[in-house]
Every structure is written in C-alpha cells, then in structure tokens.
Design an enzyme around this catalytic site. Structure first.
Site, mmCIF file in Angstrom:
data_model
loop_
_atom_site.group_PDB
_atom_site.id
_atom_site.type_symbol
_atom_site.label_atom_id
_atom_site.label_comp_id
_atom_site.label_asym_id
_atom_site.label_seq_id
_atom_site.Cartn_x
_atom_site.Cartn_y
_atom_site.Cartn_z
ATOM 1 N N GLY A 55 0.732 -1.294 0.116
ATOM 2 C CA GLY A 55 -0.039 0.092 0.104
ATOM 3 C C GLY A 55 0.876 1.135 -0.002
ATOM 4 N N LYS A 56 2.230 1.122 -0.149
ATOM 5 C CA LYS A 56 3.033 2.202 -0.210
ATOM 6 C C LYS A 56 2.624 2.944 -1.683
ATOM 7 C CE LYS A 56 6.599 -0.311 2.132
ATOM 8 N NZ LYS A 56 7.947 -1.024 1.833
ATOM 9 N N LEU A 57 2.302 2.268 -2.545
ATOM 10 C CA LEU A 57 1.932 2.833 -3.733
ATOM 11 C C LEU A 57 0.471 2.376 -4.096
ATOM 12 C CD1 LEU A 57 4.735 2.588 -6.544
ATOM 13 C CD2 LEU A 57 4.562 4.291 -4.728
#
Lengths: 357, 357, 357, 357
Positions: free
Chosen positions: B293-295
């Site tokens: 979920g960083k990107l």
C-alpha cells in the site's frame, strides 16, 4: 623460464578440490587460495578470527532485510556468544525480529507474485518473502503500548532498545536479536529508528500521549563515539551497508575528532552488494574509508561482494566450529546497557558529552 | 504473415535517429520508443510531467553523494521552482550542500588516488571526489554554534533544517538546497540525521551544553504522515534509495493506517543502482511497494536503473524546457515550515498526533 | 488472528540456526527455507539433484575467469564423475586450464597493484590474479605446434578440443578440464574460440602453414542441436552467462525449429552476476528464456545472483556428498567425441545436417 | 585555512546548473566537472573527440541487445559518418539489425508480461522488448538462401558480413548497420558468429548443402591483428563488453606479439554495466587491460558504468553536433572489405599470416 620469478608471482592460486563431507570451516579454508569473491569471503573469516584474538571492540552493522530473510537467529547467536560487542541496525531488522520473537512468521513467496492480489489480502512482500499486514499492525500497537509504560523523557535508541528487548523477553521468553542483546548486555544502536516500523510504533504512542515516544538519536552519536574513545581498539563488520555502516564509521571519526590518539578501526569486513563507482556510502570502498580516518591506514580489511544470505550462514558456521575457544578467552568489553547512561567495564559513559578515555 | 498481428505486437520500437543540436527534452522524447533503461528514463520524464499536471503533493527523496557529486544546484532548482513540494534527504546531502553554500568546495579526484597520502594531508575521498577535512571540522563547529542559539527543546528535523537554512541564508546569501528550501518554504525531513555530520554538529553542541541538540525524529513521522493524510494525492520521486525512499513510503503506509481513504502514492519514479534480488529496501521494486500500500495499485510508476549523475541533469534540463508553464499553474500545497508545527495551506498540522483530513 | 490464513502464507521462513561442524550439504539444506539468494542457491542444489535423477542430458556453460580463479578442478570433477554431460565454454577457461595442466600457475595478487609495474614485468592481471605473459606465449606456441600436427581440414571446436585434451593428457598426464573431458569422453563446444588465446594459437599455426587452423564453428551448431534432438530431455547449468549461456539455449531453439517435439530444456540453473534490466543475454531471466522456447514452460529453474567462486565450491561439495549414488545410477548419454562426427549411445550424429531423432 | 591548498585540491567540482533548451553537447560539457558516472560520460565524449583528431583507427565493439533496443540507427550513423573505422559485434546485434532492415519490427513490451502466453503466441521477449518468432524463422531462411549463393569456401566473418550487407542493400535499399557498413566500406568482425541466429542461418544452409556455410573465424584473428600492426595507432570503444571487447583487445595483444613496436590501443572508452570484482572480461577495468598490453600505459581511457541505451543517444548526439568538421578532416583508414583479403589504404592484408607493417 630460466629467469628468476617476479616478486609479484610468489603465491600460486590453489584450485579448489571437491571432496565429500567438507564442513563450512574447511570449505572456507580451501577457498583462501582461489580468486575473486570466494577468496574475499575466506579472508573475511580470517580477519574475523583476528578481531576475536585481539583486544578490539567489535561493531556489527546490519542493513537489508536480514531478519525477514531468515538471518535473525544467526545474529542472535553472534550476540549471545559475543562474536560481536555492539550492534548497529536498521529499524526494520529489529522490527522483523520482534515480529518472529512474538511468535509471528514470515513466509516463502516468489518475486513473480501478483502484488494487487497480495494487497487485496493485506500481505506485504519483500522480494520473495511475505508477511501479514494485520500482524504488523498488531506489532505496532504492541510497541506503542510498551512505549506508553516508559518514563516521559527522551531515551537514546540504545537505552530504548534494551528496554524493548527486556520487555520482549519477559513477555515471550523467546530467543531473537533483541532478546539476545538484552540477555548478553550487548548495546544496540538504531540511528535511523524514525525510518522503520519501530518508529511508527513510537509515533502511535505519541498519538495517544503527546509526551511519549521521544528518542534521543543525538545522544546515540555521543555514546557510540565514547565507546570508541574508551576502547584500546575497534573493529567493524558491515552486512549490507546503509546507515549502520556509516554510523559505525562516524563513531570512529567523531572519536578521533575528540581524541587524536584514536586512529580508526583496526579491522574491517564488509559484505555488500552495492558497487563503489556510483559514489554512495553503502558501496563505498574500505580504501576510501581510510582517507577519512574511519579505518586505520594499517587496518586489515576485506570487502565481500555477495548477498548476506549466502555469505553469513557459511561464515557464522565456520566461526562456530573453529573459534569457540578464542571467543571464550577474548578480551571483550562488558557493557551494562540497562540505564540511561551506558556502562563499559564499570565505567559510566556520558550521553551528553565526549569523555576523556 | 497473413495472420493478424498479436495483441502483444502493437507498438514498434522506433530506433533513435542521430541529429545535431538536439535539446535534452527532445532527446528524451525520442527515447520513449527505444528499450531498457533509455526508455525508462524517458518514461520518468512523462510521469514527472503528469505529477506536475495533477493535484499531487510531490515528495523527493535524495540519498547517495549527490551534493558532493555536483547535483546540489539541480536540487535547489527543483525546490525553488517547485518541481517538488517536500524533500526527504540523508544528512550527508544537506551537509555537503552546506559546505558549498558556506563557500567551500569539493574537488575533482580519481578513485585510484593513494588513500594513505590523502589521509596524511587530511583529505577525505568520496569515490572520485575530494574535500578538506579541516574545512569539514569548521562546518561541524559552525553547526554546533548555530545549534547553541536555538531554544532548548526538541525540534523535528523539519523545523531544525528550516532554521538551519534560514541561518545559512542570512549569513551567506548563497543559493543551495538548504537555502532554497528556506526561501521556497519547502519542508525538509531528515529521518537519519543522527547518521551524518549534521548530527555530529548537533552532538558537539550537546558537548558544550547538555540541554542542546535534541531532534524529535518521531515527530517527523507524524508530521510527514499528516501531510499525506491531508493532501488529495501524493507522488514520490526517489534518487538513490536509502532512508528517504522508505521514509516517503512509510508516510503513505502510516497515513493509510490512520485513514483508509489514503490509498498510497499515485505516481512513483525511482532512479536507483541497487538490484531488487538481494531483498534490500534501496533496490526494492515499485511493484513490491504496491503490496504494502505504499503505492496505489493504479499508480503510474517507473524504475530507472542509472547513476543519478547521468539521469538527473538530463531529466531536470528537459523539465525546465517543457514544463515551466505546468509548474507555474500547478495546484501545489503552500507550506509554512517556520514554526514548531508545520502549516499546509493555512492548516496547522500536529507533530504529536495523527489528524483527520 | 482468528481468520483463516491466506493461501499465500503457507510455508514459513525458517531462520538459519548456527551449529558447529556443519557440512556443505547440510548448510544448503538449512538454507532452503531462508530468503533471497541464499534460498536460490539451496534450490539450485535441489534442481541439480533432480537433473541427475532424470533422463536429462546436462549441458554446463562456463564463462568468466573460472580457471584462472581456482575453479578448474571443480569443473574437472563434475566432468569426471558425470555430474554433467556436455561442456560449453569460453576459450579463456580452457586456455587457463591448459596453462595449469601444463604445469604453470596463476598467482595471488590484488586489484590495487600498479598495472604499469606489472606490464613492465610482463605480468598479466585478472582482477586479483596474476600470470606470466611469457608463459602464456609459450602456451600459444605449444598450441600452434599441436595444430600443425592435425589433418588439414576444418575441425568442429568439439573435435578439436577432444584432440587437444588427448594431446595434453598424453604429454602431461595431469588432470584438468580438457584432460578430464578427454578421459570421460565428455564433448566440449567452444563457439567463440576465435575470441581467446586458443584461437590465437590456432592463428599462429596458420601463420606457419596457411592450410592449418580451420575451425568449423557452424558444424558445432548443427552437432549441438542434434544432441538435443536425439535426447529424451535436456538441462542447462550456466555459470557466468556469456556465449555458452546463449549457445546452450540456441541448441534448444534450433532443435525445436527442426523437430517441434523438442520443447526446451526441462531444468535450468544459472549462477550469474549480471542484472536482467539492461537487456543483455548474460543477465537475462529464465522466464524470458521460456518465451523463446529455450526452456520448457514447465521447466524447474532457478537464478542465483552470486559470484561463481562462492557458489560453486559450496554446491559441488554438497553434490559430492549426497549424490554419488544418483550419479552412479543415472541414465546418462555415452558419447564418443573422438572422431569427425560425434557419436551418442552408438549413434553417429551429423555435423552437416539436422537429423531425425 | 591560511595554509596552502593541497596539490590534491586544485580543480573544484562545479555543480550542474539547470537551464532550458540545453543541447546534448552542452549538457555533456557541463557534466565534465561533476562526479561519478556523469563525469565519466562527459569524459568519454572528450576522449572520443581526441580519437577523431588523432591518427588512430577506431574499433567499436557492440554487445548486448542494442539493435533490438533501438540503437541500430545510431550505430549506422557512426559507421556512415566514420566516427569509427571497424566494427566488432555479437551476431545478435547484426541479426536484429537485419530483421529491421528487412522491414520487420521489434515491439514495446514490459518485463512483467506472461512468458507462457508469449510462448503460446510465438513471441520472443528481450526484457521489455518483443518480436515475432515466425518472422525470425523467415530471417533464418533468408540468410540460408543467401549463403547458398556464395562460393563453397570458408569466408572470414568480415568477408561474409560484407557480402551479407551488400545483398541486404541490393534487396531492400534500407539503412541499417549491415547496409551502412557495406556502403561505407567499414569492416565488421563477428568472432562469435556461431553463437547467434546468423550462425543458425549458416547452419541451415549447410543442412541443405553440406559444402555450404563455412566461416573462417581464425582468419578473422589474423586479419584484425594485421589491421592493428599496419596502423600508426588504434583506439577502442566498447559498448556492453562481451566477445567484442576481448576480440578488440586480443587484436592488440596478438599484434604486439608479432611486432613489439605495437604498444596497445592509445585511447579507450567502455560503457558497461558489469562490475570488475567478479573477474569476468565484460566488467574488467581498463587499468587491468594495461597490464596485458591491450592498452598503452599512456592511453587516455574512461569506463562509464551505464546502460548503453541512456549513454549512447546522448554521446552520439553531442558528437554529431560538435565533431562534424573533425570527422570530415580526420586521417582515417580507407578499407576495401569486398574481397577475400581485406585491403587498407590500397595495401592487401593477409588472412593467413601476420604481416610486417
């Protein structure tokens, strides 16, 4: 060929000969006379042995996903048996260690997995390794809850991590990096703690109580340099580079800045995969480190260009086979990392000023 | 060949055609239809243009010896003209910037120089680049003297670096990263400040006054996540990897942890030289970042495997040629980083708790 | 945690546990459940075991300075005991093997040596390894003299190298790659023989007699593909990449071109240090090889990103410990590489046309 | 600071300053005073300029998937305008050039594509680039048909490739590497032709007529060394490493072996992505090459660690802008590569013996 051999051509390469049932230490012994990174790995073993036989205080730096990748019990072993004296680590390695010490696991995956599918199931990927994000969130909460039990004052990362290891040991009784360091009284510095999930846990404590979660990373600089200043000599072993590599070198530079009798680390091993020619610190050469005084000009040193997950199991197994006696007898420093100030061999170091040796 | 073309074979590679007097932007335009890292670099330009045309707040992460290596005025330019909104940097890049802004220089050397000879002359080497250690020591003292003028309370690295930039500007009037960020009111975070000579300067202030030199890096975590929470969307540009890469991603993860409407950065560029297959964060793929979920799963993203000293001059020149209008019109956040609390578009962010958008 | 575990999270990483006196095979066994390149190396061992237990004809490709670097007796061992069936090599590895089989040596050096001083003493450097140029010149003459004894007709590299190995054995009685292959009747292909000192020796024979020194490298293509066509299945082990990697794959592609029942190699191991993302063949992924039909879509395969001088001693020692029985019992092809045409299990292959199985 | 500056600290790094509309040559000019690979790329331009202004015969070596990756018209340009004098290439680069000159294309893909799906559609992948296998098969047949028209005698790769270029030009009238070399009378050597689809085409000719398809790669060794022996000086530009890199160096070593007035190449540029510390030839340093006499001890030389698809468009565009006059006036050799024997400036070189200058 009647002419005398050149001074350059004295020591022949000895081709490695295959034999069954060869142990790790014997394997490395027979790699000392080959070339390239095989020779360098064999040399790393010999230099580590010399560190152990000397009066050097040994710093170990760990970066890269070593704990997630199955290296954490090797690090615990090195700490427990005092193959090293002081650990400098990224937060991630300590966090993924805590995850497993708390009974959670990392899992075998592949780099070809569908990351959208993983995201949908809240699974986090580290190259070929997986873990549950929900379990990570629970860790963060666990850390936050622990932080809220601490006094409301800045802790150096060293003091904080000692207390975290203590709490983890009391709660789980499980071996791991943090708990081994707690039991062996080996200090851990984590200069980039703000760049990790341990930092996130600290921040979540602050979210609940704005007076909680202060880490004094500048105190860590002073304390680590004071360790160097007070020891007859020091050594550095770097796995992967990153902030730990530079922090260990910085301790040496800062120590020399204060006391010019300190002349840089006397031994250096680095096992890295970064190349030197892009100018970054992780890949920088040990020769370059000598120009800065990070390493002594006379230091024995070797760089091994290899993934730690190959080099370290071999190296640690070899050392455990041949160096138990040396380790037992070595002149190692005795730390007490339990208090606000670090104690070395009964002497209390300041965290707020550089101290005469 | 009578059969219909495969759906895979739609867009042919267009061989690059040599012509004289081609400008950087045109060069990249004509590299969009070649292969490998050339195509990726050209794609990075397009994605940066899309960032600028969107409502995204753009984080730039800088690791590696960029300032020593001649990249600092490019970074200053990107800050001044607001090609980016928020800088996350290693301490070294800020320190070597300060060195030059104070009128000192780095020098051209080679990697083959004799490091013992350099050490004897107190010259420090960064691969093929040199600097005077005595000048570095003067910088440390200058930083310590500045630190002693500050209030005796913990500063986030963001607040501290703003004030450092302000002081540097007032004293020198010279352009550079720190002074540009001060003037453009672009916040700088330095999560690993303890692993740098800026940290050493802070520690030397503490040496003189034990109440000085406290940096609240945990506050930085909260503040950076609060920036993400409050912005409609975010983007990340990473040069070199290291702690800045992870810190920018962590802001996104921590923000989502608090508010699940945050869905990861919407655009991502990374220019790195590390490989993904050793598991370390610097080389990790942008696909892997999506699992965490960083990107965002829908993010536009590209990795360029190239030394920044080649990629960045080309990229920055191209953007400066074609994107001045876009930059002028963009929906950028307006920061006030001058106080204890960071202000975004008139709204004051907390440094001690996560805040609703 | 009450929810059912994801299908992705089935097989946990097992941290490597340090114990003394562990043998190479046991070391690799315990690395199967760690991550990154350590896991890949352990997997390579398992895949090699499966090759040996199958009916596959095993090609080994060798590039990089393996012989100069101390790996030649491992390769000789793999040939003698038939851990492999057919060698594809760069000329350099065969030449440096011949150098040592003739009683000359390579020597331990360092990459920091002064190359002008070495050149003045006529010493050639390969990274950290040295050799006498005068001895190399003598080798070239020795090869030229041998070539002049051969019939005046083109030889495939396979036939030529068999005869070279025979001559070397008769003259020296020493073990090595070429002599082991001669005695074990393992064919050696060297498609890029013109790019090596063996090629230089051949050219020096031509210098003396213009009808000497013809190598039919196109015949090698046909012969290698005919080996693949006639075997029930094939496997590839690549050390270092280079022309051998592609030549082994090309044999598979050419075989399939002729007979579409050939479906690519069934097993593949590559130990390489090049990265895939620059598009070159040495670093190219095994997945990519599947698109070409070089490897079967169902093939078992692994890439190990590691220097061969670390990976191979470990791997060969492990196999020698656990796989002697398997090797003894395996369904291996029996070659007769002594004549103009290669004979496999009593069947003579053409070197001038592709043949039905 | 009162002391005199060290001799090491003479030439400061000049930070790169961003400006719009900067052309490639100006970009490189302003990168000469930065650090790391950016400086090296800028230096490569200057050294290439010096080559052009000297009397050196310039060898260009090309390995890696340059033609598939969109670099072939740059190479054609360098040949047509005589920025180089002699090409040494892998077979793959010539084959993928032929593919496009014949009107076929390579296509834009991604490294994440499903290789099983590609294999099912008979599409071959080179990292992020795709092509039709059926079209490749047609090329092979086209080459085979051409080979069957040639005389039944061994051809050096140089003579064969000249005739292949001629045939390709006559049939298509299209520009490309092979056709440009034909028209500019620039010789092409392909020492590892057996390891390529051109070799496969040759072998398919042999399949139909067993007297066809003989390539005399040993003749190539002699001819290339004779070029070096007869020229006042030589230079090497290497893109990617591989067999071309070594073959160009070998020509120098073999020439010196025959005539010790030859002292190694006088200029050297290499643009590579392999690292030196694994001992392989592709990544080997130019310093190491000096120990062998491959390069002169006084040679001007630079290694650029960068993907060719980034470095070459920039470099070729810069040269085309600033060096047209120099190229026009240069003392270049005039070749006639059309016959069995190569002619240089009216002098016929032997392919079967080394010749006095």
């Amino acid at each position: 060929m009647g002419r005398r051999k050149s001074r350059f051509l004295r020591k022949p390469v000895e081709p490695f000969v295959v034999m069954p049932d060869v142990t790790a230490d014997n394997l490395l012994e027979r790699m000392e006379r080959i070339s390239f990174q095989g020779r360098n790995l064999a040399t790393a073993r010999r230099i580590w042995e010399k560190m152990l036989a000397s009066d050097a205080t040994i710093f170990l730096g760990t970066a890269g996903a070593l704990s997630a990748g199955g290296m954490r019990m090797i690090l615990a072993h090195l700490i427990e048996h005092r193959y090293i004296d002081c650990l400098v680590s990224t937060g991630a390695n300590l966090y993924h260690d805590l995850h497993e010490t708390r009974g959670r696991r990392h899992f075998i995956g592949t780099p070809q997995l569908d990351d959208a599918a993983l995201a949908a199931e809240r699974i986090d990927r580290v190259y070929d390794t997986l873990a549950s994000e929900d379990e990570f969130c629970k860790n963060d909460e666990w850390i936050a809850a622990f932080v809220l039990k601490l006094e409301r004052r800045p802790y150096t990362s060293r003091e904080f991590l000692y207390k975290l290891g203590e709490h983890l040991w009391n709660e789980t009784g499980n071996r791991g990096i943090l708990t081994a360091a707690y039991q062996a009284k080996v200090p851990i510095f984590c200069p980039a703690i703000a760049d990790s999930s341990i930092g996130m846990g600290l921040s979540q404590a602050r979210h609940r109580d704005q007076t909680a979660g202060y880490v004094d990373v500048i105190g860590d600089i002073i304390e680590s340099a004071n360790v160097v200043i007070r020891r007859p000599s020091t050594a550095t072993i770097v796995l992967g580079g990153g902030t730990p590599k530079n922090f260990i070198n910085q301790a040496s530079v800062q120590a020399e800045f204060y006391d010019d009798r300190v002349g840089g680390h006397k031994f250096a091993i680095q096992i890295v995969t970064d190349a030197p020619y892009y100018g970054g610190a992780s890949g920088s050469s040990l020769e370059e480190a000598q120009s800065w005084g990070k390493l002594s000009i006379e230091s024995e040193k070797v760089t091994v260009h290899c993934d730690v997950t190959i080099a370290l199991p071999l190296l640690a197994t070899a050392l455990d086979t041949t160096s138990k006696d040396t380790v037992h007898k070595r002149k190692r420093p005795e730390f007490d990392p339990s208090g606000r100030l670090l104690v070395v061999n009964g002497h209390t170091l300041a965290d707020n000023r550089y101290q005469e040796p």
